[in-house]
Design a protein around this motif. Structure first.
Motif: not given
Length: 93
Positions: A53-80
């Motif tokens: 569901q996360w992969l479909t929603f964000t368009g990321q691959t499993q590899g892209q979500t690893q470690a803190r890669g998932w943060l790329e799917a979060v708006h930059p203003d919301d990272h901190e």
């Protein structure tokens, strides 16, 4: 005697492996069968797995979500604030 101990150890290992496979299958059935976005993480936001569901929603691959890669799917203003929330959750247990 050593052969008997090895045979018992091997039998126990196979039993435990079977239980692990069964529990993993139940986990995936549960997490992949619900509409919510699900992930597995360690160490203050370091992801080890994301649901389809996360992969479909964000368009990321499993590899892209690893470690803190998932943060790329979060708006930059919301990272901190997001990482602050992870840190606070870890402090609280």
């Amino acid at each position: 005697r050593a052969q008997g101990d090895y045979a018992r150890w091997e039998s126990e290992l196979k039993r435990i492996e079977g239980e692990l496979v069964e529990k993993e299958a139940r986990f995936r059935t549960l997490t992949e069968g619900i509409p919510q976005l699900v992930w597995r993480a360690v160490d203050a936001g370091s992801w080890t797995w994301a649901s389809p569901q996360w992969l479909t929603f964000t368009g990321q691959t499993q590899g892209q979500t690893q470690a803190r890669g998932w943060l790329e799917a979060v708006h930059p203003d919301d990272h901190e604030p997001t990482m602050r929330a992870w840190a606070e959750a870890g402090e609280r247990g």
